[in-house]
Motif scaffolding. Structure first.
Motif, mmCIF file in Angstrom:
data_model
loop_
_atom_site.group_PDB
_atom_site.id
_atom_site.type_symbol
_atom_site.label_atom_id
_atom_site.label_comp_id
_atom_site.label_asym_id
_atom_site.label_seq_id
_atom_site.Cartn_x
_atom_site.Cartn_y
_atom_site.Cartn_z
ATOM 1 N N SER A 74 0.837 -1.199 0.000
ATOM 2 C CA SER A 74 0.000 0.000 0.000
ATOM 3 C C SER A 74 0.876 1.254 0.000
ATOM 4 O O SER A 74 1.618 1.502 0.949
ATOM 5 N N GLN A 75 0.754 2.015 -1.083
ATOM 6 C CA GLN A 75 1.509 3.275 -1.182
ATOM 7 C C GLN A 75 1.108 4.221 -0.050
ATOM 8 O O GLN A 75 1.939 4.879 0.567
ATOM 9 N N ARG A 76 -0.205 4.280 0.208
ATOM 10 C CA ARG A 76 -0.728 5.222 1.211
ATOM 11 C C ARG A 76 -0.144 4.921 2.593
ATOM 12 O O ARG A 76 0.365 5.816 3.288
ATOM 13 N N LEU A 77 -0.168 3.641 3.011
ATOM 14 C CA LEU A 77 0.316 3.286 4.349
ATOM 15 C C LEU A 77 1.825 3.438 4.462
ATOM 16 O O LEU A 77 2.353 3.813 5.516
ATOM 17 N N SER A 78 2.548 3.150 3.350
ATOM 18 C CA SER A 78 4.020 3.215 3.416
ATOM 19 C C SER A 78 4.528 4.661 3.487
ATOM 20 O O SER A 78 5.660 4.905 3.906
ATOM 21 N N LYS A 79 3.678 5.624 3.081
ATOM 22 C CA LYS A 79 4.113 7.026 3.087
ATOM 23 C C LYS A 79 3.649 7.797 4.323
ATOM 24 O O LYS A 79 3.817 9.018 4.392
ATOM 25 N N LEU A 80 3.032 7.111 5.286
ATOM 26 C CA LEU A 80 2.561 7.807 6.489
ATOM 27 C C LEU A 80 3.743 8.381 7.264
ATOM 28 O O LEU A 80 4.785 7.710 7.401
ATOM 29 N N PRO A 81 3.624 9.605 7.787
ATOM 30 C CA PRO A 81 4.757 10.190 8.534
ATOM 31 C C PRO A 81 4.929 9.531 9.905
ATOM 32 O O PRO A 81 3.947 9.107 10.538
ATOM 33 N N GLY A 82 6.173 9.438 10.376
ATOM 34 C CA GLY A 82 6.456 8.912 11.718
ATOM 35 C C GLY A 82 6.073 9.927 12.786
ATOM 36 O O GLY A 82 5.972 11.127 12.509
ATOM 37 N N TRP A 83 5.880 9.431 14.012
ATOM 38 C CA TRP A 83 5.466 10.333 15.097
ATOM 39 C C TRP A 83 6.676 10.833 15.884
ATOM 40 O O TRP A 83 7.549 10.053 16.270
ATOM 41 N N VAL A 84 6.693 12.147 16.099
ATOM 42 C CA VAL A 84 7.724 12.780 16.930
ATOM 43 C C VAL A 84 6.991 13.694 17.905
ATOM 44 O O VAL A 84 6.042 14.392 17.515
#
Length: 658
Positions: free
Chosen positions: A46-56
């Protein structure tokens, strides 16, 4: 008697009952709501899930970009989904003698209990519970192993870090107890310990207690359990239904005369009527198909799906849905549909009678024969070539975190023509949809939960009248979202005893009696004496023999005669002599008659003093005391044995000997 609560989820219970030297685990439900904190596992990249930003964190002090991802304003764990296990530290689980399973949804934690705690006991369940439970476990393992995740996220579980995370991750309970899914090898090993039982079959545990499964009316093979000794009875009512669906109806009469009734597994949607929800399900489905859209139904592979298919079978022609195909996609779809048709003796009378016609008890057999319902192990292979739209797809998992449903969410979520219909009540549909937002497809919530509601429970308890009711604390107060609804809680007199996860409850009745058998030769030697009309008593001198929690009175063995010998006798220890028992005394000494008897024997100076327990007689001339009490008589006189004997004989005249 004690009850240990190992699960905080009232419909996925796990309790341990200590009763008369046996330790019995009641169900081992697996709390799967924890998977809602994780990102979905897509079958296709899934392109959408793989591009989700990480949490900081806002101040940048905590960087968990590799473990946590942000999606539509929520934070999810990017790792293999984990489940919240029953509590393992409250008591030593290796001491559990047996596990009683009430239905296939309440056994999903079995491999964690049997394979990693030193458990050596036996598991009791009905045959449909075992076979369908095996399918559900197999499906769960398959879902997880199809999409393996290389790394496991653990840093976020650190207490110091977790409390700084945004909700709902911050509020997640017992995160260190969360574990990844078991393997198929562990499933097979766990299920090899299961011993099959039938309804009303009595199973004896170590001669101490007897356990009996009763039909609970909720699902194929679902059971309530009676745990009883000769003088005590505990009923365990879990996941029961009084509605007329496909399983055998609930056996209520056997629950009567219980000392304690442990109640759990009530409906999770007390305000929703299952019949109304079925109607809503069918009308929403028909509306979407007519408009040219697809319908996605995330569901378990057994249970309510049988009723949904039956309802649609009756509804299809009247709603002109004849051409839209139904697809059931699960690694165990074929087995589930077939098992439902072969467990005839576990079905309601109406469906049992069809077997003798002969007809399949469920109409989904006809749907399969006419190609209106097609089943596939996954979206790969035959399904991809035979798939046509618009259609209705039944698939798992209801959490939308793993299984084929993830692919359909990605495929159909962007179109407003399509509809997702939630029928399983186990998960919050808003939380389930959270990682797919923004979502264009329509969402309909029709939770179908046939388990007992509070009104039905109150009626049931009035009929069976247990002395004490024990239940999860969630049932003793209205739901937080509807705090004004006092009808959505158990209101009983006396109030029920409640428990919570990691709680230990002392159950409020003590064992007072134990059954003892008397051998015929000993019974023959007894000489009863009548002490009241219709009541006789006999004294017994015997040896008590106890083995396997069974107690037998045997005659006292006679000493064997010493063999004659010419050799010089050595001093031998003689066996103890069996003396005849002293006669027992009963009755009460009447004060006036006793004073008259003393007077007749020349004892006239008697001062009577009343006490809480009886009377004290002061014999002033003789310097003696006589205490007359309910349970005994004491004669006190100083160095005057003839007087003591004479007074004793006078007292004995008024008492009965046997």
């Amino acid at each position: 008697m004690k009850l240990y609560c190992l699960s905080g989820h009232p419909t996925l219970p796990c309790n341990v009952l200590k009763f008369k030297s046996t330790t019995i685990m009641l169900d081992c439900g697996l709390d799967t709501t924890s998977v809602l904190q994780f990102l979905p596992l897509p079958l296709v990249h899934s392109q959408r899930l793989s591009k989700l930003p990480g949490w900081v964190s806002k101040d940048g002090a905590i960087n968990l970009e590799k473990e946590l991802k942000e999606c539509a304003g929520r934070v999810f764990v990017d790792s293999q989904p984990e489940f919240c296990l029953p509590e393992k530290e409250l008591l030593d689980l290796s001491t559990i003698d047996v596990i009683l399973i009430s239905n296939y949804h309440c056994m999903m934690a079995l491999p964690y209990i049997t394979e990693h705690t030193g458990f050596t006991g036996t598991v009791y369940a009905t045959e449909p519970t075992l076979q369908i439970g095996r399918l559900l476990m197999e499906e769960l393992v398959n879902f997880m192993e199809r999409v393996p995740k290389a790394h496991s996220a653990t840093c976020w579980k650190n207490k110091e870090i977790q409390r700084l995370l945004p909700s709902p991750l911050k509020d997640a309970q017992d995160v260190w107890a969360w574990k990844r899914c078991y393997s198929m090898q562990e499933v097979n090993s766990a299920l090899s310990r299961v011993q099959l039982v039938g309804y009303s079959q009595k199973v004896e545990l170590f001669g101490a207690v007897q356990v009996t499964p009763l039909s609970s009316g909720y699902s194929l093979g679902s059971s309530n359990w009676i745990i009883q000794s000769h003088y005590e009875k505990v009923s365990y009512v879990s996941g029961s239904s009084l509605l007329t669906t496909h399983p055998q109806p609930m056996d209520q009469s056997s629950l009567k005369n219980s000392d304690v009734l442990i109640l759990t597994g009530l409906t999770q949607i007390p305000t929703a009527n299952p019949d109304g929800m079925l109607g809503e399900f069918c009308s929403n489905l028909a509306m979407t198909i007519r408009a040219g859209g697809n319908v996605l139904v995330p569901c378990h592979s057994s249970g309510v799906i049988y009723d949904l298919l039956e309802c649609l079978y009756q509804f299809m022609d009247s709603a002109n849905l004849g051409t839209a195909p139904f697809y059931f996609i699960s690694p165990v779809a074929n087995s589930s549909l077939e098992f439902s048709q072969i467990f005839a003796e576990w079905l309601c009378q109406n469906k049992q009678s069809k077997v003798y016609l002969p007809e399949p008890p469920f109409p989904h057999a006809e749907l399969v024969q006419t190609n209106k319902l097609k089943h596939y192990p996954s979206i790969h292979g035959d399904f991809s070539s035979e798939f046509r739209q618009p259609c209705v797809v039944f698939t798992g998992h209801p959490s939308l975190r793993f299984g084929d449903v993830v692919h359909f969410m990605e495929l159909w979520g962007k179109s407003g023509l399509n509809t997702i219909i939630f029928t399983e009540p186990d998960f919050s549909y808003l939380d389930a949809l959270a990682p797919y937002q923004p979502l264009a497809m329509k969402c309909v919530y029709c939770p179908i939960d046939t388990r007992l509601n509070f009104h039905q429970v109150s009626k049931l308890l009035k009929e069976v009248q247990p002395l004490h009711v024990v239940c999860p604390e969630q049932y003793t107060q209205p739901p937080p979202s509807q705090s004004h609804r006092s009808d959505l809680m158990l209101e009983l007199q006396p109030p029920p005893m409640s428990y919570r996860r990691c709680g230990v409850l002392g159950l409020p009745f003590r064992r007072r009696y134990e059954r003892i058998q008397i051998l015929p030769e000993l019974a023959k030697s007894l000489v009863p004496s009548e002490i009241k009309p219709g009541i006789s008593v006999a004294t017994v001198s015997a040896v008590l023999h106890s083995k396997d929690n069974k107690h037998v009175l045997q005659p006292v063995p006679k000493p064997a005669p010493a063999p004659p010998t010419k050799k010089r006798k050595r001093v031998q220890e003689e066996p103890p002599e069996c003396l005849a028992p002293k006669p027992l005394l009963s009755g009460a000494v009447p004060l006036e008659a006793f004073l008259a008897a003393l007077h007749k024997h020349g004892i006239v100076e008697v001062k009577v003093e009343e006490t809480p327990d009886g009377h004290i007689l002061h014999l002033q001339a003789e310097d003696a005391l006589i205490q007359l009490e309910e349970d005994g008589t004491h004669i006190v006189c100083d160095n005057n044995e003839p007087l003591r004997t004479a007074l004793r004989d006078l007292v004995l005249r008024f008492l009965q000997k046997f």
